[in-house]
Design a protein around this motif. Structure first.
Motif, short mmCIF file in Angstrom:
data_model
loop_
_atom_site.label_atom_id
_atom_site.label_comp_id
_atom_site.label_asym_id
_atom_site.label_seq_id
_atom_site.Cartn_x
_atom_site.Cartn_y
_atom_site.Cartn_z
N GLN A 63 -6.74 10.63 2.12
CA GLN A 63 -7.40 10.53 0.82
C GLN A 63 -7.87 9.09 0.56
O GLN A 63 -7.59 8.19 1.34
CB GLN A 63 -6.43 10.99 -0.27
N LEU A 64 -8.56 8.91 -0.55
CA LEU A 64 -9.20 7.64 -0.83
C LEU A 64 -8.24 6.43 -0.84
O LEU A 64 -8.59 5.39 -0.26
CB LEU A 64 -9.96 7.74 -2.17
N PRO A 65 -7.05 6.52 -1.45
CA PRO A 65 -6.18 5.34 -1.42
C PRO A 65 -5.79 4.95 0.01
O PRO A 65 -5.69 3.76 0.33
CB PRO A 65 -4.95 5.79 -2.23
N SER A 66 -5.59 5.95 0.86
CA SER A 66 -5.24 5.65 2.25
C SER A 66 -6.42 5.00 2.97
O SER A 66 -6.26 4.02 3.71
CB SER A 66 -4.83 6.93 2.99
N GLU A 100 1.11 3.84 -1.91
CA GLU A 100 0.43 5.10 -2.19
C GLU A 100 -0.41 5.57 -1.00
O GLU A 100 -0.75 6.75 -0.90
CB GLU A 100 -0.44 4.96 -3.44
N ALA A 101 -0.72 4.65 -0.09
CA ALA A 101 -1.59 4.98 1.04
C ALA A 101 -0.84 5.57 2.22
O ALA A 101 -1.44 6.10 3.15
CB ALA A 101 -2.36 3.73 1.49
N ARG A 152 -8.84 3.29 1.64
CA ARG A 152 -9.05 1.94 1.11
C ARG A 152 -8.08 0.95 1.77
O ARG A 152 -8.47 -0.15 2.18
CB ARG A 152 -8.86 1.95 -0.41
N ALA A 153 -6.82 1.35 1.89
CA ALA A 153 -5.83 0.47 2.53
C ALA A 153 -6.17 0.27 4.01
O ALA A 153 -6.04 -0.83 4.55
CB ALA A 153 -4.42 1.06 2.37
N HIS A 213 0.82 -1.22 0.00
CA HIS A 213 0.00 0.00 0.00
C HIS A 213 0.86 1.27 0.00
O HIS A 213 0.61 2.20 0.77
CB HIS A 213 -0.92 0.06 1.22
#
Lengths: 186, 186, 186, 186
Positions: free
Chosen positions: C79-82, A76-77, C84-85, A74
């Protein structure tokens, strides 16, 4: 088996400290290196709080706690703004380094150099810069306290002193029953 | 301040051991003396479990855990049959002594000799029989682990060895995130 | 005081569900709306786990758990990627909506419409779409279980049934002492 | 399956109450009967604290918590003076009955009449005196809260009211992140 020299940290950023740190520069002090990911549940629930307890308990001793953000999933997260907010919200105030990205692989460089299996991982490095303990998962506090003390006493000896020794003052807490109190247990 | 010699135990009964023990006889080993009452909530919830963790963590080291049942309230409620059942139900298997009743006062004799303020109290005695730490309430595990290690390393040194040193093997646990696992965190 | 109609959700994204949900569409079911931020320690340690316990305990009942990511600080960090993870690592599998950004202010829209004071916040909405409970911080489980049951029993009554009623089967756990076992307590 | 009428309590002593209680006398109220032994670790660590949480959470409702000391092992270790001291030290202030000894068997009479399998056991009895739930081990709080609420709402209905209903005021706690605070999370 002789302890190996701890590989130098390979980092891209540092938080909670004015200048980047190196193990070389920290020679003479015991170093507790705590590898974590901000989205690793075991790190958040147990690894980080334990590092904070160590920082508090041994705050007068020649010990440096260094966090190492070793992202291997992950990516990017868990960028720098997220990490910075994480440290703020969780009250982490010891220095934290961001491990340098791997060369064409997800495992970052310092993590690879230490052959870490995952997060959290705790590495204890003695005042001569040698790895003396490497634990994946969570140390129990009793064992960690004992291991740290061994390394800290060596620092004392190297200085020609008798070592810091245990302190006699108490660390009492709630839950005990006191002699002579009206309501004896609290 | 020089540590004082630990007063000898004054007891009326022993459980979990074939013969009564004395500090004199335990010389050469570190002793962790845990004073408790079976109806003291802080002892049951925290003191006894901590002593059991110490017994397990340091089981290969020259350390003896001694429980001391120091009843200073509700004497009729904590007689020997109750204590015996308590130790059985809570799985306490280290030696436990019953502190000798006070002479015309509720405080039992060993408790008084150590000037204990209540229960739980943990006293650490070094291999030479001297009191090195005395805590009313609950030690945190990190600090207790460090204090025990100091005393244990002294035993190693006295024997002319380099001391037991920290072990390199890990003590990993659940909650970590492993590299390369399908479901990385568990 | 009459309960107010729950304002409709204003969202920019949904996770863990194929289609966006609306309260309108969920009419006829009880809704537990859990507002959180992925970097809010109280949400991670207590709010999210409680929502997961509720999802598990009441899984056969007409109850929908809806997570609402109401970011009002550190926007760039969550943000969304964070998110989601985060949901993946913490095993959150109930539907989660991202609250729509505020119009020139840090407070997002749904959060503002409900006048939430912070995170975590838990809002209970009955089968008729009315707000019946609104708690900032953490409910204790006993009280939350009772409040949910009130709303769930109303669904049963509205359907002309006698309501689901308590189940008689046990939910026993470790730590008990059983009659007749060799080692009675475990 | 129709609920069975709860067998009357058979007791030899009562603590924390001026007069012996009977289920007959408690008709019209919900009764939570908590069977325990003072030396049962699961009772001490989880059963008794849960009963105390219930007493506190539902203190304004028509609910009576009754402790039942059902000794089926180590009888000599858990006599009345020990039980009395135990209740004092652990701050148990709801009424507690001592179950009557069995006739030539270790299982006491009320325990046998309810076919309890061990301790802790929690039995919920409705306002009409019928057993509605019987759990050996520990209920989780969410489920217990829901079951209690079902029975309590029935009392409300029987009185011709609409039932107590959930309260709207919050029960916030530490750990949340508040809008607009300087240090947002605490």
């Amino acid at each position: 088996m002789n302890p190996v020299v701890a590989p130098e940290l390979q980092t891209t950023a540092w938080l909670n400290v004015a200048e980047p740190l190196t193990l070389e520069w920290l020679r003479g002090r015991v170093v507790m290196l705590v590898a974590f990911q901000m989205l690793c549940p075991g790190c958040v629930a147990r690894g980080i709080p334990q590092a904070q307890r160590v920082a508090s308990t041994f705050r007068d001793r020649p010990l440096s706690i260094i966090g190492l953000h070793t992202v291997f999933e992950h990516h990017e997260a868990m960028q720098l703004p997220s990490l910075r907010a994480f440290l703020h919200e969780y009250g982490v105030d010891f220095p934290v380094a961001v491990d340098a990205p791997g060369d064409g692989e997800p495992i970052p460089r310092t993590m690879k150099a230490y052959a870490m299996r995952g997060t959290p991982t705790t590495v204890l490095i003695d005042a001569d810069g040698r790895v003396r303990s490497h634990v994946f998962g969570i140390h129990d506090d009793l064992r960690l306290g004992a291991r740290l003390q061994t390394l800290l006493l060596e620092v004392g000896s190297a200085k020609g002193t008798t070592g810091p020794g245990p302190r006699l003052e108490g660390a009492g807490e709630e839950g005990g029953c006191a002699v002579g109190a009206a309501s004896m247990c609290h």
